[in-house]
Design an enzyme around this catalytic site. Structure first.
Site, PDB file in Angstrom:
ATOM      1  N   PRO A 136       0.832  -1.209   0.000  1.00 35.99           N
ATOM      2  CA  PRO A 136       0.000   0.000   0.000  1.00 35.99           C
ATOM      3  C   PRO A 136       0.868   1.261   0.000  1.00 35.99           C
ATOM      4  CG  PRO A 136      -0.695  -1.522   1.736  1.00 35.99           C
ATOM      5  CD  PRO A 136       0.579  -2.060   1.170  1.00 35.99           C
ATOM      6  N   ASP A 144      14.427   2.825   5.941  1.00 34.67           N
ATOM      7  CA  ASP A 144      13.581   2.124   4.965  1.00 34.67           C
ATOM      8  C   ASP A 144      14.422   1.441   3.885  1.00 34.67           C
ATOM      9  OD1 ASP A 144      11.475   3.248   6.338  1.00 34.67           O
ATOM     10  OD2 ASP A 144      10.393   3.876   4.529  1.00 34.67           O
TER      11      ASP A 144
HETATM   12  O1  PMV Z   1       6.547   6.376   7.125  1.00 36.81           O
HETATM   13  P1  PMV Z   1       7.713   5.448   6.953  1.00 36.81           P
HETATM   14  O2  PMV Z   1       7.392   4.035   7.148  1.00 36.81           O
HETATM   15  O3  PMV Z   1       8.518   5.701   5.741  1.00 36.81           O
HETATM   16  O4  PMV Z   1       8.672   5.663   8.204  1.00 36.81           O
HETATM   17  C1  PMV Z   1       9.201   6.874   8.521  1.00 36.81           C
HETATM   18  C2  PMV Z   1      10.077   6.692   9.695  1.00 36.81           C
HETATM   19  C3  PMV Z   1      10.540   7.988  10.297  1.00 36.81           C
HETATM   20  O5  PMV Z   1      11.362   7.662  11.404  1.00 36.81           O
HETATM   21  C4  PMV Z   1       9.349   8.807  10.794  1.00 36.81           C
HETATM   22  C5  PMV Z   1      11.310   8.838   9.298  1.00 36.81           C
HETATM   23  C6  PMV Z   1      12.651   8.254   8.920  1.00 36.81           C
HETATM   24  O6  PMV Z   1      13.178   8.687   7.880  1.00 36.81           O
HETATM   25  O7  PMV Z   1      13.199   7.411   9.643  1.00 36.81           O
END
Ligand code: PMV
Length: 313
Positions: free
Chosen positions: A101, A152
């Site tokens: 998603p 990520d």
């Molecule tokens: O929203 P996501 O799953 O891409 O996660 C972001 C995670 C954060 O810690 C909020 C931002 C980051 O770059 O680590």
């Protein structure tokens, strides 16, 4: 040139989102039930340099030339070309699909970048290393998400649980016991960039109120790492819920996510929290295997638009 396909998994952040942007550790794991996939085939009849991109999930059919160089599907291609030092692509067609998603905290953007970079570099006969692929996904994230921590692209490229501290080599986590998580999608699309920026503004205007929350999250993550390597997963649930409370204090939850977290806890989950940027996207719940279906049902009744049950480790 034979057709080449590459894929990359989704991910969830188990512990430490947001605080990871400020140097605290975080733990993330891949979610292999959902995948981004890229297939590259040659178009022998087309002139060199013509690259066609077909991404049916987002209704995109275009040539590379027609897309802006920063477009999330174009940028990984330009970065691969730059990395390999080739002037132009041979004529080819990319088909990009994903079951992850979008904008929900499952890493769809990074997974697409990883799949594209791997497929295209392999198609060209020069498969990039994991480090190079991760670097490309990071640069695409930087273009679209401001100041990503890098968690990520790392967990998705290496496809295994990681303990991550920004700017340091990551640690591969060996989980002593596999465990089950239910992922509930709030259905609210929430751009991570906006939420990260709001936290930054709060941090800048009142560091003394935000700093203790970030430190507390870091401490939770360190405790979680020790538990994951130990014999008993028992205390992990309480840590997840505590992490959620700290994220509420940070201002990145929302009523819908809180409602889903409560629904999971009231229906047998051992712990639950939002996962990712927050204000929407996903929440996660730790469950005993036998309770997974019950918790997933409860989440859908509480408003989750979809749920996923995943085994971690
Ligand atoms: O929203 P996501 O799953 O891409 O996660 C972001 C995670 C954060 O810690 C909020 C931002 C980051 O770059 O680590």
């Amino acid at each position: 040139m034979p057709a080449v396909t590459a894929s990359a998994p989704g991910k969830i952040i188990l512990f430490g989102e947001h605080a990871v942007v400020y140097g605290q550790p975080a733990i993330a794991v891949p979610v292999t039930q959902v995948q981004a996939r890229c297939t590259v085939v040659a178009i022998p009849t087309a002139p060199a340099g013509r690259v066609e991109i077909d991404a049916p999930d987002i209704g995109l059919k275009s040539t590379l030339e027609e897309l802006s160089p920063a477009h999330p599907l174009a940028l990984p291609l330009h970065l691969v070309r730059e990395q390999l030092g080739i002037p132009a692509f041979p004529a080819c067609r990319l088909r990009i699909t994903s079951t992850i998603p979008i904008a929900s905290g499952l890493g769809s953007g990074a997974a697409v970048s990883v799949a594209v970079a791997r497929a295209v570099s392999a198609f060209l006969g020069h498969p990039l290393s994991d480090e190079q692929v991760s670097g490309i996904a990071f640069r695409v994230d930087q273009t679209h998400h401001g100041t990503p921590s890098g968690i990520d692209n790392t967990v998705i490229t290496y496809n295994q649980p990681i303990y991550f501290v920004r700017g340091e080599p990551f640690e591969r986590l060996t989980l002593h016991h596999p465990f089950w998580m239910v992922i509930g999608n709030s259905g609210i699309a929430s751009p991570t960039l906006t939420v990260v920026e709001e936290v930054r503004q709060r941090y800048q205007s009142s560091p003394s109120s935000i700093e203790p929350i970030l430190l507390a999250i870091g401490e939770i993550v360190r405790q979680a790492r020790a538990i994951l390597a130990s014999d008993s997963l028992e205390p992990l649930g309480a840590l997840l819920t505590e992490n959620h409370q700290r994220l509420q204090e940070l201002g990145v939850s929302c009523p819908e996510l809180d409602h889903l977290v409560n629904a999971a806890l009231q229906n047998g989950a051992l712990g639950a929290k939002l996962s990712g940027g927050g204000r929407g996207g996903n929440m996660i719940a730790l469950v005993e295997e036998g309770q997974a279906a019950r918790v997933a049902d409860a989440l859908r009744r509480a408003g989750a638009v979809s749920t996923l049950i995943t085994r971690v480790g």
